[in-house]
Design a protein around this motif. Sequence first.
Motif, PDB file in Angstrom:
ATOM      1  N   ASN A   1      10.081  -4.630  -5.861  1.00  0.00           N
ATOM      2  CA  ASN A   1      10.634  -4.577  -4.704  1.00  0.00           C
ATOM      3  C   ASN A   1      12.011  -4.248  -4.822  1.00  0.00           C
ATOM      4  O   ASN A   1      12.635  -4.310  -6.161  1.00  0.00           O
ATOM      5  N   PRO A   2      13.040  -3.693  -3.805  1.00  0.00           N
ATOM      6  CA  PRO A   2      14.061  -3.546  -3.936  1.00  0.00           C
ATOM      7  C   PRO A   2      15.093  -4.762  -4.504  1.00  0.00           C
ATOM      8  O   PRO A   2      14.732  -5.791  -4.166  1.00  0.00           O
ATOM      9  N   GLY A   3      15.939  -4.279  -5.307  1.00  0.00           N
ATOM     10  CA  GLY A   3      16.637  -5.546  -6.327  1.00  0.00           C
ATOM     11  C   GLY A   3      16.068  -6.317  -7.416  1.00  0.00           C
ATOM     12  O   GLY A   3      16.592  -6.921  -8.180  1.00  0.00           O
ATOM     13  N   ASP A   4      14.634  -6.149  -7.692  1.00  0.00           N
ATOM     14  CA  ASP A   4      13.963  -6.603  -8.706  1.00  0.00           C
ATOM     15  C   ASP A   4      14.383  -5.975  -9.957  1.00  0.00           C
ATOM     16  O   ASP A   4      14.846  -4.981 -10.173  1.00  0.00           O
ATOM     17  N   GLY A   5      14.412  -6.831 -11.007  1.00  0.00           N
ATOM     18  CA  GLY A   5      14.815  -6.482 -12.213  1.00  0.00           C
ATOM     19  C   GLY A   5      13.794  -6.019 -13.229  1.00  0.00           C
ATOM     20  O   GLY A   5      12.734  -6.570 -13.068  1.00  0.00           O
ATOM     21  N   VAL A   6      13.845  -4.869 -13.928  1.00  0.00           N
ATOM     22  CA  VAL A   6      13.196  -4.363 -15.003  1.00  0.00           C
ATOM     23  C   VAL A   6      13.712  -4.319 -16.354  1.00  0.00           C
ATOM     24  O   VAL A   6      14.772  -3.628 -16.538  1.00  0.00           O
TER      25      VAL A   6
ATOM     26  N   VAL B   1      20.194 -11.822 -21.076  1.00  0.00           N
ATOM     27  CA  VAL B   1      19.993 -10.952 -19.733  1.00  0.00           C
ATOM     28  C   VAL B   1      19.128 -11.592 -18.888  1.00  0.00           C
ATOM     29  O   VAL B   1      19.267 -11.723 -17.541  1.00  0.00           O
ATOM     30  N   ILE B   2      17.942 -12.363 -19.224  1.00  0.00           N
ATOM     31  CA  ILE B   2      17.074 -12.727 -18.305  1.00  0.00           C
ATOM     32  C   ILE B   2      17.760 -14.150 -17.619  1.00  0.00           C
ATOM     33  O   ILE B   2      17.507 -14.151 -16.422  1.00  0.00           O
ATOM     34  N   SER B   3      18.341 -14.845 -18.275  1.00  0.00           N
ATOM     35  CA  SER B   3      18.962 -16.014 -17.745  1.00  0.00           C
ATOM     36  C   SER B   3      20.155 -15.659 -16.854  1.00  0.00           C
ATOM     37  O   SER B   3      20.493 -16.408 -15.600  1.00  0.00           O
ATOM     38  N   ASP B   4      20.776 -14.441 -16.947  1.00  0.00           N
ATOM     39  CA  ASP B   4      21.926 -14.105 -16.123  1.00  0.00           C
ATOM     40  C   ASP B   4      21.670 -13.415 -14.797  1.00  0.00           C
ATOM     41  O   ASP B   4      22.258 -13.308 -13.957  1.00  0.00           O
ATOM     42  N   PHE B   5      20.474 -12.913 -14.892  1.00  0.00           N
ATOM     43  CA  PHE B   5      20.046 -11.972 -13.800  1.00  0.00           C
ATOM     44  C   PHE B   5      19.328 -12.875 -12.702  1.00  0.00           C
ATOM     45  O   PHE B   5      18.408 -13.829 -12.824  1.00  0.00           O
ATOM     46  N   LYS B   6      19.946 -12.894 -11.497  1.00  0.00           N
ATOM     47  CA  LYS B   6      19.578 -14.058 -10.253  1.00  0.00           C
ATOM     48  C   LYS B   6      18.364 -13.509  -9.490  1.00  0.00           C
ATOM     49  O   LYS B   6      17.621 -14.245  -8.961  1.00  0.00           O
ATOM     50  N   ASN B   7      17.957 -12.241  -9.275  1.00  0.00           N
ATOM     51  CA  ASN B   7      16.922 -11.737  -8.801  1.00  0.00           C
ATOM     52  C   ASN B   7      15.594 -11.818  -9.746  1.00  0.00           C
ATOM     53  O   ASN B   7      15.672 -12.026 -10.779  1.00  0.00           O
ATOM     54  N   PRO B   8      14.360 -11.725  -8.836  1.00  0.00           N
ATOM     55  CA  PRO B   8      13.150 -11.689  -9.798  1.00  0.00           C
ATOM     56  C   PRO B   8      13.156 -10.613 -10.782  1.00  0.00           C
ATOM     57  O   PRO B   8      13.685  -9.560 -10.586  1.00  0.00           O
ATOM     58  N   ILE B   9      12.668 -10.987 -12.104  1.00  0.00           N
ATOM     59  CA  ILE B   9      12.416  -9.984 -13.030  1.00  0.00           C
ATOM     60  C   ILE B   9      10.954  -9.856 -13.227  1.00  0.00           C
ATOM     61  O   ILE B   9      10.211 -10.733 -13.709  1.00  0.00           O
TER      62      ILE B   9
ATOM     63  N   GLN C   1      15.424   5.712 -15.079  1.00  0.00           N
ATOM     64  CA  GLN C   1      15.247   6.444 -13.864  1.00  0.00           C
ATOM     65  C   GLN C   1      14.109   6.133 -13.050  1.00  0.00           C
ATOM     66  O   GLN C   1      14.293   6.301 -11.665  1.00  0.00           O
ATOM     67  N   GLN C   2      13.101   5.919 -13.440  1.00  0.00           N
ATOM     68  CA  GLN C   2      11.798   5.382 -12.810  1.00  0.00           C
ATOM     69  C   GLN C   2      12.167   3.959 -11.988  1.00  0.00           C
ATOM     70  O   GLN C   2      11.757   3.973 -10.826  1.00  0.00           O
ATOM     71  N   VAL C   3      12.794   3.065 -12.800  1.00  0.00           N
ATOM     72  CA  VAL C   3      13.058   1.923 -12.083  1.00  0.00           C
ATOM     73  C   VAL C   3      13.867   2.079 -10.791  1.00  0.00           C
ATOM     74  O   VAL C   3      13.808   1.742  -9.747  1.00  0.00           O
ATOM     75  N   LEU C   4      15.015   2.903 -10.977  1.00  0.00           N
ATOM     76  CA  LEU C   4      15.799   3.383  -9.829  1.00  0.00           C
ATOM     77  C   LEU C   4      14.954   3.916  -8.990  1.00  0.00           C
ATOM     78  O   LEU C   4      15.299   3.582  -7.642  1.00  0.00           O
ATOM     79  N   LEU C   5      14.097   4.660  -9.135  1.00  0.00           N
ATOM     80  CA  LEU C   5      13.496   5.463  -7.935  1.00  0.00           C
ATOM     81  C   LEU C   5      12.661   4.327  -7.202  1.00  0.00           C
ATOM     82  O   LEU C   5      12.206   4.658  -6.138  1.00  0.00           O
ATOM     83  N   SER C   6      12.178   3.318  -7.903  1.00  0.00           N
ATOM     84  CA  SER C   6      11.792   2.312  -7.153  1.00  0.00           C
ATOM     85  C   SER C   6      12.584   1.152  -6.421  1.00  0.00           C
ATOM     86  O   SER C   6      12.209   0.429  -6.107  1.00  0.00           O
ATOM     87  N   ASP C   7      13.825   1.793  -6.481  1.00  0.00           N
ATOM     88  CA  ASP C   7      14.823   0.700  -6.166  1.00  0.00           C
ATOM     89  C   ASP C   7      15.113  -0.546  -6.752  1.00  0.00           C
ATOM     90  O   ASP C   7      15.436  -1.671  -6.303  1.00  0.00           O
ATOM     91  N   GLY C   8      14.423  -0.508  -7.992  1.00  0.00           N
ATOM     92  CA  GLY C   8      14.732  -1.691  -9.040  1.00  0.00           C
ATOM     93  C   GLY C   8      16.062  -1.386  -9.804  1.00  0.00           C
ATOM     94  O   GLY C   8      16.918  -0.719  -9.696  1.00  0.00           O
ATOM     95  N   ILE C   9      16.164  -2.567 -10.617  1.00  0.00           N
ATOM     96  CA  ILE C   9      17.748  -2.732 -11.226  1.00  0.00           C
ATOM     97  C   ILE C   9      17.107  -2.709 -12.790  1.00  0.00           C
ATOM     98  O   ILE C   9      16.658  -3.560 -13.212  1.00  0.00           O
TER      99      ILE C   9
END
Length: 403
Positions: A123-128, A168-176, A140-148
């Motif tokens: 989803n937009p804003g999700d982390g990968v 990185v996992i603990s710092d990121f606030k959106n879902p990974i 680039q594929q992650v960005l195409l899906s509006d992910g981070i």
Amino acid sequence: MRGRDMEDILSKKVLRLEESPTFALDSRANDIDAELKKQGDFVVRFGIGQPDFNTPDNIKEAAKQAIDDNKTRYTPATGVKELKQAIVNKFKRDNGLEYGTENILAGIGAKQVLDTIIRAFVNPGDGVLVLKPYWVSYTQQVLLSDGIPLEVDFKDNLKPDTGHLKKVISDFKNPIKLIIVNSPNNPAGTVYAEEEMGEIAKICLENGIHIIADEVYEKFIYDSARHYSIAGFSSDLKDITITVNAVSKTYAMTGWRVGYCAAHKDIIVHMSKIQGQSPSNPCSIAQWASVEALEGSQKSVGIMRKEYEMRRDYAYERLCRIDGMKCVLPRGAFYLFPDVSGFYRGGIRNSNDFSERLLEQAKVAVVPGSAFGDDRYIRISYAAAIDKIEEGMDRIEKFCKAI
Ligand SMILES: Cc1ncc(COP(=O)(O)O)c(C=O)c1O
């Protein structure tokens, strides 16, 4: 377009998308090569990552037969059942993974399969999570899906720094949602050991992160290294892992465009919807060729592996002899990933400058490390004939000495 800027017309997403640096470089190398050919010279092509071998004859024959048999119509979105069964058999035979055809999706190369997985999860804003150094298209594929894309550092041995992964996992606030694990690795040629894979797996299980295991180079492994499929570690891991592979590298079939994955059937159901609405199906003829690739004689794979290993030994040894060049011995894939930052002087400030100058002055095409997330390195593909590797190494050595 008259009177209007592209910025007003096209999507922000496509405007910020980067061109594939390997394809861009290859097309520039082509242009320079065409000019040089007129003067009896040529570019040594260490850029694009594709086997220089031809597709084995038995596979080509299967494709011809498919045409003669008129197997030229649309197929089910996820592939013909014979191909899916061949993929099921492959996972069992090579990776010890038990799947049914309902767990399989065949797509247009591993690249499109990866894109479909990312689209299905993000989803937009999700982390990968993307482990550096990474293959160019992941971010680039992650960005195409509006992910981070969340980039994770590596250690001196070019393998993931799991301490940084946890941070990185603990710092990121959106879902990974996902992590992409690629072993054997492009560009570094690293092959993760069982315990290294296990450590990543544990972190993913603890944090509810699905794993994309990109195993497209699994057959090209050297010395005593072994390939581990993360999905084979436990049934919990099998449930959260999507294992991606392709016929592209293994059978020298990059142009045929067939890749595939295995995953929990609920994931495949949703991915098939994307497949049905977007590409429809991979090329029917290439699918039948892939059945032969996976089920027919595997002799050619062994021959190619041996040849790559011989080339790796030669190219690695030559690189190590160059003063100032630092290189970790790769155990898989067909790339060397030397640290060339010791040559950043005299107008060369980064991997782009280094690669540009190498192409312009020495007529050797390599890919700058910046494309893979680290500017200290360049990637050299040794999927080239040995005489070309010799010539290329001579030119690189001369170039480096002159900096
Ligand atoms: C790590 C990795 N994954 C996936 C791909 C894509 O493979 P395919 O040609 O099957 O799309 C490549 C191709 O270079 C790759 O290096």
